[in-house]
Design a protein around this motif. Structure first.
Motif, PDB file in Angstrom:
ATOM      1  N   MET A   1       0.839  -1.201   0.000  1.00 17.25           N
ATOM      2  CA  MET A   1       0.000   0.000   0.000  1.00 17.25           C
ATOM      3  C   MET A   1       0.877   1.256   0.000  1.00 17.25           C
ATOM      4  N   ASN A   2       0.494   2.232  -0.806  1.00 18.00           N
ATOM      5  CA  ASN A   2       1.242   3.489  -0.835  1.00 18.00           C
ATOM      6  C   ASN A   2       0.319   4.650  -0.469  1.00 18.00           C
ATOM      7  N   ASP A 120       5.936  -0.718   1.456  1.00 18.43           N
ATOM      8  CA  ASP A 120       4.758   0.103   1.772  1.00 18.43           C
ATOM      9  C   ASP A 120       5.311   1.460   2.176  1.00 18.43           C
ATOM     10  N   TYR A 135      -1.106   5.700  -8.847  1.00 21.83           N
ATOM     11  CA  TYR A 135      -2.000   4.619  -8.398  1.00 21.83           C
ATOM     12  C   TYR A 135      -1.967   4.410  -6.879  1.00 21.83           C
ATOM     13  N   ALA A 136      -1.455   5.390  -6.149  1.00 19.12           N
ATOM     14  CA  ALA A 136      -1.413   5.259  -4.678  1.00 19.12           C
ATOM     15  C   ALA A 136      -2.834   5.029  -4.157  1.00 19.12           C
ATOM     16  N   GLU A 137      -2.953   4.143  -3.178  1.00 18.14           N
ATOM     17  CA  GLU A 137      -4.271   3.798  -2.636  1.00 18.14           C
ATOM     18  C   GLU A 137      -4.898   4.973  -1.892  1.00 18.14           C
ATOM     19  N   VAL A 138      -4.041   5.769  -1.221  1.00 25.43           N
ATOM     20  CA  VAL A 138      -4.547   6.932  -0.490  1.00 25.43           C
ATOM     21  C   VAL A 138      -3.762   8.161  -0.930  1.00 25.43           C
ATOM     22  N   LYS A 139      -4.496   9.225  -1.256  1.00 23.26           N
ATOM     23  CA  LYS A 139      -3.845  10.484  -1.623  1.00 23.26           C
ATOM     24  C   LYS A 139      -4.418  11.602  -0.761  1.00 23.26           C
ATOM     25  N   CYS A 215      -7.572   6.426   5.476  1.00 25.35           N
ATOM     26  CA  CYS A 215      -6.898   5.166   5.091  1.00 25.35           C
ATOM     27  C   CYS A 215      -7.825   3.982   5.333  1.00 25.35           C
ATOM     28  N   ARG A 218     -10.473   3.783   2.708  1.00 22.95           N
ATOM     29  CA  ARG A 218      -9.952   3.328   1.416  1.00 22.95           C
ATOM     30  C   ARG A 218      -9.637   1.822   1.426  1.00 22.95           C
ATOM     31  N   GLN A 219      -9.184   1.338   2.600  1.00 22.79           N
ATOM     32  CA  GLN A 219      -8.826  -0.083   2.697  1.00 22.79           C
ATOM     33  C   GLN A 219     -10.055  -0.951   2.530  1.00 22.79           C
TER      34      GLN A 219
END
Ligand code: DC
Length: 219
Positions: A1-2, A120, A135-139, A215, A218-219
């Motif tokens: 995850m990023n 991560d 494509y980071a999961e959280v911005k 976060c 988003r998860q």
């Protein structure tokens, strides 16, 4: 995850990202430190930062790398640990100037993408959500009013015993914001899928809780 955190100078990105990384067991990557190391190289050679061709040619052969020591990021410039040398206002201003150059960005963005591919990461900067990690999961786009940001920087410098002028700090910050937001290459802006967090009236802990909530969602 990023997790990508972008925003203007003094919004609290590094303080927040560092603590968040510790709590979540992520690697913290401060990309501004890489531009600062490059700027230090330019300054130590007495080069004029506004000379794009000369700066890019000189920086082409420069080796920037990072490693972590007790959870703290260390920046190496041609093998020398320059972490303690890159925090001055002069280095910050020069970093803002040379970070507008496409060749410098290309080199550092590649390094940043490699780091994120292996771990991560929580990465902070100006173009992480828009360009480095699209494509980071959280911005998160972390910002604050310029008066709040300048006030924080003023308190920080006074705490270190440095003489400083609040008005001058605010003016430098506005200039830096303008340069970072209006350059042609990857200007600072909120990614379309980033969540805006305004830290003007929030404590560090409140910002951390808010980002953790984002976060989890988003998860
Ligand atoms: O976050 P900082 O103050 O350490 O960054 C110094 C400068 O580096 C900033 O004014 C603009 C540049 N920078 C950038 O262009 N892109 C990044 N991802 C990080 C920093």
């Amino acid at each position: 995850m990023n997790i990508a955190i972008d925003g203007p100078a003094g919004a609290g990105k590094s303080t927040i990202a560092k603590k968040l990384a510790k709590e979540m067991g992520f690697i913290y990557v401060d990309t501004g430190a890489m531009y600062r190391a490059m700027a230090l190289y330019v300054l130590e050679r007495n080069m004029d930062p506004s000379q794009e061709a000369a700066v890019c040619e000189a920086c082409d052969a420069v080796d920037i790398s990072i490693r972590h020591q007790n959870g703290e990021q260390q920046v190496l410039l041609n093998g020398e640990n320059v972490t303690g040398k890159i925090r001055s206002e002069e280095v910050g201003k020069t970093a803002s100037c040379i970070s507008a150059y496409a060749n410098i960005r290309k080199k550092l963005v590649l390094l940043q993408q490699k780091l994120a591919a292996d771990e991560d990461v929580i990465m902070d900067g100006r173009d992480i959500g828009t360009c480095v990690l699209p494509y980071a999961e959280v911005k998160i786009y972390l910002t604050a009013s310029v008066t709040a940001r300048a006030g924080r920087r003023y308190d920080e410098l006074r705490e270190k015993g440095q003489m400083c002028d609040l008005k001058e700090i605010q003016k430098d910050m506005e200039d830096r914001d303008y340069r970072d937001m209006h350059r042609k290459e990857s200007p600072l802006k909120q990614a379309e899928d980033a969540v805006l967090v305004d830290s003007s009236d929030l404590t560090v802990e409140q910002v951390i809780r808010e980002i953790q909530k984002i976060c989890q969602e988003r998860q």
